[in-house]
Design an enzyme around this catalytic site. Sequence first.
Site, PDB file in Angstrom:
ATOM      1  N   GLU A  49       0.797  -1.221   0.000  1.00 17.38           N
ATOM      2  CA  GLU A  49       0.000   0.000   0.000  1.00 17.38           C
ATOM      3  C   GLU A  49       0.838   1.283   0.000  1.00 17.38           C
ATOM      4  O   GLU A  49       0.439   2.279  -0.599  1.00 17.38           O
ATOM      5  CB  GLU A  49      -0.930   0.016   1.219  1.00 17.38           C
ATOM      6  CG  GLU A  49      -2.032  -1.030   1.198  1.00 17.38           C
ATOM      7  CD  GLU A  49      -3.068  -0.762   0.122  1.00 17.38           C
ATOM      8  OE1 GLU A  49      -3.177   0.393  -0.329  1.00 17.38           O
ATOM      9  OE2 GLU A  49      -3.768  -1.714  -0.284  1.00 17.38           O
ATOM     10  N   SER A  68     -51.029 -25.451  39.239  1.00 20.47           N
ATOM     11  CA  SER A  68     -50.635 -25.895  40.579  1.00 20.47           C
ATOM     12  C   SER A  68     -49.154 -25.696  40.874  1.00 20.47           C
ATOM     13  O   SER A  68     -48.729 -25.865  42.024  1.00 20.47           O
ATOM     14  CB  SER A  68     -50.996 -27.366  40.759  1.00 20.47           C
ATOM     15  OG  SER A  68     -52.402 -27.532  40.765  1.00 20.47           O
TER      16      SER A  68
END
Length: 712
Positions: free
Chosen positions: A115, A396
């Site tokens: 780069e 229950s």
Amino acid sequence: MLFYITFLSPQEVDSIMVIKGKKGYNKGMVKKKLSLFKITLFIVIVFFLATSLTAGLFFYAVISRDSLPDTDPALTTRFYDTNNELLTTLYRENRIEVSLEEIPLELRQAVIAVEDAHFYHHYGINLASVSRAALRNIRRRRIVEGGSTITQQLAKNLFLTHERTFHRKVEELVLTFQLEHNFTKDEILNKYLNTIYFGHGAYGVEAAAQTYFDQPVSQLSLAQSSLLAGLPRGPGYYSPLIEGNQEAARRRQAHVLNRMVEIDFISPEERDNALEEELVFREEWDKSLPAGHFIDYIIERELVGRLNYEREDIYRGGLNIYTTLDPSLQEAGEKALEKGLEAFPQRYLDSQEVEQPQGALVALDPQTGQVKAMVGGSSYKETTLNRAVSRRSPGSAFKPFLYAAALEEGYTAASFIKCEPISIDVPGSENPYEPRDFGGGFHHRELTLREALVQSCNVSAVRTNMELGPDKLVEYAQKMGIKTPLNPVPSLALGTSEVTPLEMAAAYAPLANGGLKVEPVFITKVTDSRQVTLWENSPLRERVMGELTAFILTDILQEVLEPGGTGWRASGLIDFPAAGKTGTSSGYRDAYMVGYTPQLVTSVYIGDDHQKSLENSTGGSLALPLWADFMNDALIGHPPRDFSLPREGIVTLTLCAETGLLQNSRCQGDSFQEIFIQGTEPQETCCQETCPHVKRERPWWPFELPRVPWFQ
């Protein structure tokens, strides 16, 4: 003279030459010299202007401007499980910041080589590259090449758009000088490597390493580093994850390695070895959200709802969320729920193409409250509705809260409670409330509190609720962990108020841990992208019932899972000590099972999203086997642990079944053993006056006195 005539027309040149007496001068030669001189002068002027402009820009950027524009690059937020292993990620841009020291030297060199080879030797602009790019742009009469350095690319990535205009290029130069002035070269390189795009949604080298190789960037080899370094030029062309790109990716990798050799970063031998290394790429991964209902809950209820994070902070902030999820338990929960639902014979697709019935499972550690598994449905892909936090009637399974209140308020496990028809006037209703047991009948006798809970007697539960007062049941249920508002009505004892499976699991925790309420914990810690702690959980435990009460109630709930209890099926499915309670709502619409060991509380719910009946399926027949299946998997590798008997305060006595009093040695009736909190046990012994099974006491003399009238 030549400089002067440069600015004259050809006719004026002729006139001057005539005046000078040079009629025979060589016009072609003069014109050629003039042309060369004009070009040279033009170049000098352009160079002077360019130098002046550069100096002006430098002065403006470095001296005139005080600071760079603010940047807020989007970072990836990561979620970790209880083992600190990565669970999943969320992001607008998949970006994970790392320090320069964590990035291998070979990767840094590879990026510089391909780069910006002169990165450490210029002040942000490489004039040779700029000149080359300028010539190409002039020839094409448009911007086709940037000649950008790493610093220029960073300026563009952080502050600018990607449009190709001269105005943006000037802005880029200004920001480039400013970056070079404010940061060292290493800092600029680090920022660049954390922001550049590598394809497939990966920004920065850490996200790229995980995306392509499924490993952290710090572990990359030279071969892997060189391949990644070549991707930013064109991820769509060079990504090896795209079918047909493999050859282009290898050519690009070779180019990067050759550049590294040219500038003496590596030797030819190292290049050759890297080219020979076989690269193994990450296989296609499941892109669905793992433990989706759990992650959704954390985002919406914990991070946004409780800790007040903005959603953008979560998706862009680079947070590290350390959760309590145990991946093995989560997997076991998902499998158990899927298996349990598949066994239901009347499954169908609703109008939203979601299979019904659905279900939920929540498992938490009763000692800490840490939620180890949360399954909100059979498939997160199919339905994101989280039924673990949806309110449904527990039936229950709610009764343990009632009997916890009763034991705390003076009842014992041996207290007698009638199971006979009862009629209760309900304000605002024309008809009285007349509860019945499951199946519509009555026991028509007195049951002990233990019997009433083990056999899940509805009538005894309603009677107890009315004797205590429904407000007392509301108080204890909320103390233990129920947060949903409850209606203080007679039927509350039967679980008619809707609550969530998460609440049920949390509210059973005090029974498993000796009477301490624990808040469900989903997150242990939140840190920023640099691992600075932003928030840390400090779980609190609050005593809500006596340790001895919790032990007695757990002892009763263990019997529920034995033959004779409503959870009798568990006795053939598990081989470890456990306690729990099943529940079925009116009309068979909801099936519950909440059970626990000393290590784990698990709540299971099954029901139809559209309130359709489960066709006579109950908590015991539908939810309990699913619970047992999960618990068997969850406890693999954990030695069975029994519930600890408190060191003191519990006494065991033999009682007369007829009276509930201490059994007389002369009582020939049935007896049973019961445990009591010391001081609450009965003090009296059954006798002839109270029990028909007590034989008359024999006299101390060996013969019987004759009956005489005055003795009668």
